[in-house]
Design a protein around this motif. Structure first.
Motif, PDB file in Angstrom:
ATOM      1  N   SER A 209      49.084  16.810  -5.395  1.00 38.85           N
ATOM      2  CA  SER A 209      47.762  16.864  -6.031  1.00 38.85           C
ATOM      3  C   SER A 209      47.330  15.471  -6.470  1.00 38.85           C
ATOM      4  O   SER A 209      46.138  15.169  -6.522  1.00 38.85           O
TER       5      SER A 209
ATOM      6  N   ARG B 110      45.929  13.859  -3.315  1.00 39.47           N
ATOM      7  CA  ARG B 110      44.652  14.528  -2.991  1.00 39.47           C
ATOM      8  C   ARG B 110      43.553  14.088  -3.959  1.00 39.47           C
ATOM      9  O   ARG B 110      42.406  13.883  -3.551  1.00 39.47           O
TER      10      ARG B 110
ATOM     11  N   ALA C 290      40.083  12.335  -2.994  1.00 35.49           N
ATOM     12  CA  ALA C 290      38.786  12.841  -3.480  1.00 35.49           C
ATOM     13  C   ALA C 290      38.016  11.719  -4.168  1.00 35.49           C
ATOM     14  O   ALA C 290      36.804  11.586  -3.990  1.00 35.49           O
TER      15      ALA C 290
ATOM     16  N   LEU D  94      44.454  19.717 -12.891  1.00 29.69           N
ATOM     17  CA  LEU D  94      44.294  20.485 -11.659  1.00 29.69           C
ATOM     18  C   LEU D  94      45.330  21.600 -11.559  1.00 29.69           C
ATOM     19  O   LEU D  94      45.309  22.360 -10.595  1.00 29.69           O
TER      20      LEU D  94
ATOM     21  N   ARG E 250      44.910  25.216  -9.914  1.00 30.56           N
ATOM     22  CA  ARG E 250      43.552  25.443  -9.409  1.00 30.56           C
ATOM     23  C   ARG E 250      43.507  25.546  -7.893  1.00 30.56           C
ATOM     24  O   ARG E 250      42.532  26.029  -7.335  1.00 30.56           O
TER      25      ARG E 250
ATOM     26  N   LEU F 299      43.008  23.389  -5.563  1.00 27.09           N
ATOM     27  CA  LEU F 299      41.955  22.634  -4.883  1.00 27.09           C
ATOM     28  C   LEU F 299      42.549  21.640  -3.896  1.00 27.09           C
ATOM     29  O   LEU F 299      43.492  20.923  -4.219  1.00 27.09           O
ATOM     30  N   ASP F 300      41.978  21.602  -2.701  1.00 24.91           N
ATOM     31  CA  ASP F 300      42.324  20.522  -1.785  1.00 24.91           C
ATOM     32  C   ASP F 300      41.401  19.347  -2.103  1.00 24.91           C
ATOM     33  O   ASP F 300      40.575  19.427  -3.020  1.00 24.91           O
ATOM     34  N   GLU F 301      41.523  18.254  -1.352  1.00 27.37           N
ATOM     35  CA  GLU F 301      40.717  17.074  -1.694  1.00 27.37           C
ATOM     36  C   GLU F 301      39.225  17.337  -1.534  1.00 27.37           C
ATOM     37  O   GLU F 301      38.414  16.842  -2.325  1.00 27.37           O
TER      38      GLU F 301
ATOM     39  N   GLY G 276      37.753  20.214  -2.032  1.00 28.92           N
ATOM     40  CA  GLY G 276      37.400  21.015  -3.204  1.00 28.92           C
ATOM     41  C   GLY G 276      37.264  20.172  -4.455  1.00 28.92           C
ATOM     42  O   GLY G 276      36.371  20.379  -5.274  1.00 28.92           O
ATOM     43  N   MET G 277      38.149  19.187  -4.604  1.00 29.21           N
ATOM     44  CA  MET G 277      38.061  18.275  -5.751  1.00 29.21           C
ATOM     45  C   MET G 277      36.787  17.438  -5.664  1.00 29.21           C
ATOM     46  O   MET G 277      36.104  17.244  -6.671  1.00 29.21           O
TER      47      MET G 277
ATOM     48  N   ASP H 220      33.891  19.522  -6.746  1.00 32.49           N
ATOM     49  CA  ASP H 220      33.946  20.114  -8.085  1.00 32.49           C
ATOM     50  C   ASP H 220      33.188  19.229  -9.070  1.00 32.49           C
ATOM     51  O   ASP H 220      33.572  18.071  -9.280  1.00 32.49           O
TER      52      ASP H 220
ATOM     53  N   VAL I 274      35.359  17.483 -11.839  1.00 32.18           N
ATOM     54  CA  VAL I 274      36.227  16.430 -11.307  1.00 32.18           C
ATOM     55  C   VAL I 274      35.391  15.197 -10.969  1.00 32.18           C
ATOM     56  O   VAL I 274      35.732  14.070 -11.352  1.00 32.18           O
TER      57      VAL I 274
END
Length: 176
Positions: free
Chosen positions: A20, A23, A27, A146, A149, A151-153, A155-156, A159, A162
């Motif tokens: 994470s 990632r 992001a 995170l 949650r 979240l992949d990159e 998704g981050m 968001d 974020v």
């Protein structure tokens, strides 16, 4: 007084493929302000174990490349996990390689934390970096929890919470 920050070297303290921390840095690169290049350093696992006897110029290719990337960067953004209340050995090893050569001295640094539970490593990392003479930029360090949650990159990067924190970090690194 505003700094010109156009090139940021992002360093993940994790060697995990699905980290994470990594990632989150990817992001960050995706949402960086226009005109700011965020380059992820991916050579952490390839650095040899630090040995003061080997700390000579030009040294190993991996160390020389790491030092060159740090010299080229206007600022550094580090995102690291916490292992047993500390900084992962691979990240500490990388920092040891630049204590004597000084590539981080006076360099603006931001610290990201991808886990709301990890507090000891951030404090330890900050202490190590202060000892090395970096400029830990107020406002350029943040925890973005995170945990769980999933979240992949992408998704981050999509968001709003974020992205808002990352924009604050970028503004602080740029002195704004």
């Amino acid at each position: 007084m505003s700094r010109t920050v156009r090139r940021i070297l992002a360093i993940s303290g994790s060697l995990r493929d699905a980290s994470s921390n990594t990632r989150l840095l990817r992001a960050a690169a995706a949402v960086a302000p226009e005109g700011v290049e965020v380059r992820l350093y991916e050579g952490l696992a390839g650095l040899p174990h630090f040995n003061p006897d080997e700390d000579v110029e030009p040294g190993s290719v991996a160390v020389a490349e790491f030092r060159a990337l740090l010299r080229y960067a206007d600022a550094v953004l580090i995102c690291s996990p916490e292992y047993a209340h500390g900084v992962p050995g691979s990240l500490k090893n990388a920092l040891d390689w630049v204590v004597g050569s000084g590539e981080l001295y006076g360099k603006p640094i931001g610290l990201l934390n991808a886990s709301g539970r990890a507090v000891h490593a951030q404090a330890s990392l900050a202490e190590t970096l202060k000892t090395m003479g970096v400029v830990l930029v107020p406002g350029a360090s943040a925890t973005i929890p995170l945990d769980g949650r999933g979240l992949d990159e992408a998704g981050m990067a999509a968001d709003p919470e974020v992205v808002a924190v990352l924009h604050v970090v970028f503004a602080a690194l740029a002195g704004g």
